[in-house]
Design an enzyme around this catalytic site. Structure first.
Site, PDB file in Angstrom:
ATOM      1  N   GLU A  81      31.832  53.721 -45.412  1.00 39.01           N
ATOM      2  CA  GLU A  81      32.168  54.168 -43.502  1.00 39.01           C
ATOM      3  C   GLU A  81      31.248  55.693 -43.992  1.00 39.01           C
ATOM      4  O   GLU A  81      30.836  56.154 -44.808  1.00 39.01           O
ATOM      5  CB  GLU A  81      33.536  54.162 -44.102  1.00 39.01           C
ATOM      6  N   ASP A 108      25.429  56.113 -44.251  1.00 42.49           N
ATOM      7  CA  ASP A 108      24.682  54.651 -43.286  1.00 42.49           C
ATOM      8  C   ASP A 108      24.888  53.582 -43.791  1.00 42.49           C
ATOM      9  O   ASP A 108      24.032  53.245 -44.721  1.00 42.49           O
ATOM     10  CB  ASP A 108      24.001  55.604 -42.457  1.00 42.49           C
ATOM     11  N   ASP A 131      31.802  50.575 -32.675  1.00 39.99           N
ATOM     12  CA  ASP A 131      32.080  51.436 -32.198  1.00 39.99           C
ATOM     13  C   ASP A 131      31.692  51.099 -30.726  1.00 39.99           C
ATOM     14  O   ASP A 131      30.365  50.329 -31.017  1.00 39.99           O
ATOM     15  CB  ASP A 131      30.786  52.608 -32.529  1.00 39.99           C
ATOM     16  N   LYS A 135      28.963  53.179 -22.056  1.00 37.05           N
ATOM     17  CA  LYS A 135      28.286  53.640 -20.933  1.00 37.05           C
ATOM     18  C   LYS A 135      27.128  53.088 -20.990  1.00 37.05           C
ATOM     19  O   LYS A 135      26.714  53.118 -22.788  1.00 37.05           O
ATOM     20  CB  LYS A 135      27.607  55.885 -20.963  1.00 37.05           C
ATOM     21  N   THR A 202      43.818  46.313 -37.307  1.00 38.86           N
ATOM     22  CA  THR A 202      43.464  47.489 -37.686  1.00 38.86           C
ATOM     23  C   THR A 202      43.569  48.380 -36.753  1.00 38.86           C
ATOM     24  O   THR A 202      44.326  48.642 -35.843  1.00 38.86           O
ATOM     25  CB  THR A 202      42.056  47.581 -37.281  1.00 38.86           C
ATOM     26  N   GLU A 205      41.808  48.267 -33.424  1.00 38.87           N
ATOM     27  CA  GLU A 205      42.209  46.849 -32.635  1.00 38.87           C
ATOM     28  C   GLU A 205      43.919  47.022 -32.437  1.00 38.87           C
ATOM     29  O   GLU A 205      44.318  46.765 -30.860  1.00 38.87           O
ATOM     30  CB  GLU A 205      43.297  45.936 -33.825  1.00 38.87           C
TER      31      GLU A 205
HETATM   32  C1  LIG Z   1      35.621  52.246 -33.758  1.00 43.15           C
HETATM   33  S1  LIG Z   1      35.371  52.802 -34.784  1.00 43.15           S
HETATM   34  C2  LIG Z   1      36.753  50.975 -36.203  1.00 43.15           C
HETATM   35  C3  LIG Z   1      37.214  50.993 -37.716  1.00 43.15           C
HETATM   36  C4  LIG Z   1      37.445  50.227 -37.895  1.00 43.15           C
HETATM   37  N1  LIG Z   1      36.678  49.372 -38.614  1.00 43.15           N
HETATM   38  C5  LIG Z   1      39.494  49.893 -37.619  1.00 43.15           C
HETATM   39  O1  LIG Z   1      39.616  48.607 -37.193  1.00 43.15           O
HETATM   40  O2  LIG Z   1      39.834  50.502 -37.010  1.00 43.15           O
HETATM   41  C6  LIG Z   1      34.100  51.820 -36.119  1.00 43.15           C
HETATM   42  C7  LIG Z   1      33.910  53.056 -37.203  1.00 43.15           C
HETATM   43  O3  LIG Z   1      32.400  52.787 -37.592  1.00 43.15           O
HETATM   44  C8  LIG Z   1      32.033  53.138 -38.265  1.00 43.15           C
HETATM   45  N2  LIG Z   1      30.260  53.200 -38.248  1.00 43.15           N
HETATM   46  C9  LIG Z   1      30.037  53.096 -37.702  1.00 43.15           C
HETATM   47  N3  LIG Z   1      28.377  53.069 -37.591  1.00 43.15           N
HETATM   48  C10 LIG Z   1      28.383  53.363 -38.926  1.00 43.15           C
HETATM   49  C11 LIG Z   1      27.143  52.719 -39.844  1.00 43.15           C
HETATM   50  N4  LIG Z   1      26.349  52.858 -39.040  1.00 43.15           N
HETATM   51  N5  LIG Z   1      27.452  53.402 -41.133  1.00 43.15           N
HETATM   52  C12 LIG Z   1      29.559  52.633 -42.224  1.00 43.15           C
HETATM   53  N6  LIG Z   1      29.962  53.680 -40.925  1.00 43.15           N
HETATM   54  C13 LIG Z   1      29.612  53.314 -39.568  1.00 43.15           C
HETATM   55  C14 LIG Z   1      32.525  54.533 -37.559  1.00 43.15           C
HETATM   56  O4  LIG Z   1      32.697  56.157 -38.445  1.00 43.15           O
HETATM   57  C15 LIG Z   1      33.638  54.430 -36.611  1.00 43.15           C
HETATM   58  O5  LIG Z   1      34.877  54.953 -38.437  1.00 43.15           O
END
Ligand SMILES: C[S@@+](CC[C@H](N)C(=O)[O-])C[C@H]1O[C@@H](n2cnc3c(N)ncnc32)[C@H](O)[C@@H]1O
Length: 223
Positions: A81, A108, A131, A135, A202, A205
Site C-alpha cells: 500500500e 508502489d 481505484d 473519468k 472491505t 466495498e
Molecule cells: C479504492 S482503494 C481500496 C482499498 C481496499 N482494498 C478496500 O477495498 O477498502 C485502492 C487502494 O489501492 C492503493 N493503490 C493504488 N495503486 C497502488 C499501487 N500502485 N501500489 C500500492 N497501492 C496502490 C491506494 O492507495 C488505495 O488505498
C-alpha cells in the site's frame, strides 16, 4: 517503456493519521515492514515457517488483510500500500493480534512486483476494489491492464490464482476482459466468480454497497 511509466495508479494525498496509526507507523515499521529495494526478496528468509505466500495489492486500511491472515495462520501474506495512514492502521493490527504471518511494504506495487517479487513464487494475489479512475481521460491510470496482468501472472505459481473484486461495473468488465485475454490464465468460473466466502467486507466495498453498486468478483488460475 517501464511499467512505472505506463501506470501511475494512485495519487498520494496527505491523509491524516490518527494518533494510534501514527504511533504504530513510527514504532512498528522496522518490525513488520519490508523496505522497498531494487532487489529480489527471499520468501524463505522473510517467512521461514511458511511454504505458501500470498500478496495483496492496495490493502487500503487493511481490514480484510489482517482478517484473512488471522484466519489462515498456515499461510504467509504480504500487503502492499502507498497510503501511510492505512499502513499505520495495519501495523497496529498486526501487533495487537500478534500476527506472525503478515508483513507490509509501503511502496508502489508496480515497482515491488517488477523488482522485488521473484517469478513463479506466489500462491495467490488479491486486488480488492482497485481505484476505479472513473473519468474517461483517467482510465489509463487503472491498475489492471494487459501488461500489468502479464506481470502478475509471471509472479504466481502454476495453479495459483489472481483474485480481483470491483464495484465499478465498467472496471469489473475491464478486469474480466483483461484477465481473459492473458494467455497464461484461465477463468475458474465461466464468467463472474462466485463470491469467495472467505473474503470479509472491505471499507470500499461498504461504500459501493451504500451506493447500490453490484460487487463483481473475478477469479483466474495460472495454467
Ligand atoms: C479504492 S482503494 C481500496 C482499498 C481496499 N482494498 C478496500 O477495498 O477498502 C485502492 C487502494 O489501492 C492503493 N493503490 C493504488 N495503486 C497502488 C499501487 N500502485 N501500489 C500500492 N497501492 C496502490 C491506494 O492507495 C488505495 O488505498
Amino acid at each position: 517503456m517501464s511499467q512505472k511509466k505506463l501506470i501511475k495508479s494512485y495519487v498520494l494525498r496527505a491523509g491524516r493519521m490518527s494518533p494510534l496509526q501514527r504511533k504504530a507507523y513510527e514504532t512498528l515499521k522496522d518490525t513488520h515492514c519490508l523496505k522497498y529495494e531494487d532487489k529480489l526478496i527471499d520468501f524463505k528468509k522473510i517467512f521461514p515457517d511458511f511454504t505458501s505466500n500470498y500478496l495483496e495489492i492496495g490493502f487500503g486500511m487493511g481490514d480484510v488483510t489482517h482478517a484473512i491472515a488471522a484466519q489462515n495462520p498456515q499461510n504467509a501474506y504480504l500487503g502492499i500500500e502507498v497510503h501511510s495512514p492505512g499502513v499505520g492502521k495495519l501495523l497496529s493490527e498486526i501487533e495487537s493480534r500478534g500476527l506472525k504471518n503478515l508483513k507490509v511494504i509501503e511502496h508502489d506495487a508496480v515497482d515491488v512486483l517488477t523488482n522485488m517479487i521473484p517469478d513463479n513464487c506466489l500462491d495467490g494475489i488479491h486486488i480488492f476494489f482497485p481505484d476505479p479512475w472513473q473519468k474517461k481521460k483517467h482510465k489509463k491510470r487503472r491498475l489492471i491492464q494487459p501488461e500489468f496482468t502479464a506481470l502478475l501472472s509471471k509472479k504466481i505459481k502454476r495453479g495459483a490464482y489472481l483474485y480481483a473484486v470491483s464495484d465499478w461495473e465498467d472496471y469489473a468488465q475491464q478486469i474480466l476482459q483483461v484477465f481473459s485475454g492473458e494467455k497464461s490464465l484461465v477463468n475458474k468460473y465461466s464468467d463472474w466468480a462466485e463470491p469467495q466466502l472467505w473474503r470479509t467486507e472491505t471499507k470500499f466495498e461498504r461504500k459501493g454497497l451504500k451506493k447500490n453498486h453490484l460487487i463483481r468478483e473475478v477469479f483466474f488460475i495460472k495454467k
